[in-house]
Design an enzyme around this catalytic site. Structure first.
Site, PDB file in Angstrom:
ATOM      1  N   CYS A  16      36.994  44.461  47.172  1.00  0.00           N
ATOM      2  CA  CYS A  16      38.027  45.526  46.948  1.00  0.00           C
ATOM      3  C   CYS A  16      39.028  45.077  46.362  1.00  0.00           C
ATOM      4  CB  CYS A  16      38.201  46.486  48.226  1.00  0.00           C
ATOM      5  SG  CYS A  16      38.955  45.671  49.656  1.00  0.00           S
ATOM      6  N   CYS A  90      37.500  48.350  42.956  1.00  0.00           N
ATOM      7  CA  CYS A  90      38.026  47.169  42.250  1.00  0.00           C
ATOM      8  C   CYS A  90      38.238  47.291  40.829  1.00  0.00           C
ATOM      9  CB  CYS A  90      37.670  45.628  42.475  1.00  0.00           C
ATOM     10  SG  CYS A  90      35.901  45.409  41.832  1.00  0.00           S
ATOM     11  N   CYS A  94      36.064  43.084  38.594  1.00  0.00           N
ATOM     12  CA  CYS A  94      34.825  42.511  39.073  1.00  0.00           C
ATOM     13  C   CYS A  94      34.005  41.807  37.897  1.00  0.00           C
ATOM     14  CB  CYS A  94      34.031  43.322  39.913  1.00  0.00           C
ATOM     15  SG  CYS A  94      34.782  43.891  41.274  1.00  0.00           S
TER      16      CYS A  94
END
Length: 142
Positions: A16, A90, A94
């Site tokens: 996250c 996120c 990522c």
């Protein structure tokens, strides 16, 4: 006779933004419920200085101590070395590797919330972790 090698241990990375709430709870539940039958990582794309105190308190209510945990920065290596990458808001931060299994869990962000608001998020995270363990063929500990 040659002994049968043990099955590979699946590895899961929870990501996250701040690595201070949802991903910390998920990693703690997976470690507790999966034990040594699963490898657990968590990280954030922009890690906070500390785990959210309301998250620490909510997890303590169910017997999980996050007081000593610290947010960790997301690295390319952590993604590459994980079989399953679970993202929780996120966004594009990522890294993507073909062949990895990616899951995106839509969960409320506990940032700025009190313990009362964190409890239902905590419970939703635990349910999803239990479901993930079942998908991985790992029996959850009692």
């Amino acid at each position: 006779m040659t002994p049968t090698p043990p099955p590979p241990v699946p590895s899961v990375l929870f990501v996250c933004v701040h690595n201070a709430g949802r991903s910390q709870m998920a990693a703690a539940f997976l470690a507790r419920l999966g034990g040594d039958r699963v490898e657990v990582r968590s990280a954030g794309s922009a890690p906070a200085d500390a785990v959210n105190p309301a998250v620490v308190a909510a997890m303590a209510e169910v017997g999980v101590d996050l007081a000593a945990e610290t947010p960790k920065v997301l690295t390319t290596e952590a993604v590459r070395d994980s079989d399953v990458v679970v993202t929780m808001g996120c966004g594009d931060a990522c890294p993507y590797f073909p062949g990895k299994r990616y899951l995106d869990w839509t969960l409320d962000d506990p940032a700025g919330q009190g313990v009362e608001a964190v409890r239902p998020i905590r419970d939703a995270v635990e349910r999803r972790v239990r479901d993930l363990l079942a998908e991985l063929g790992v029996e959850a500990r009692a």
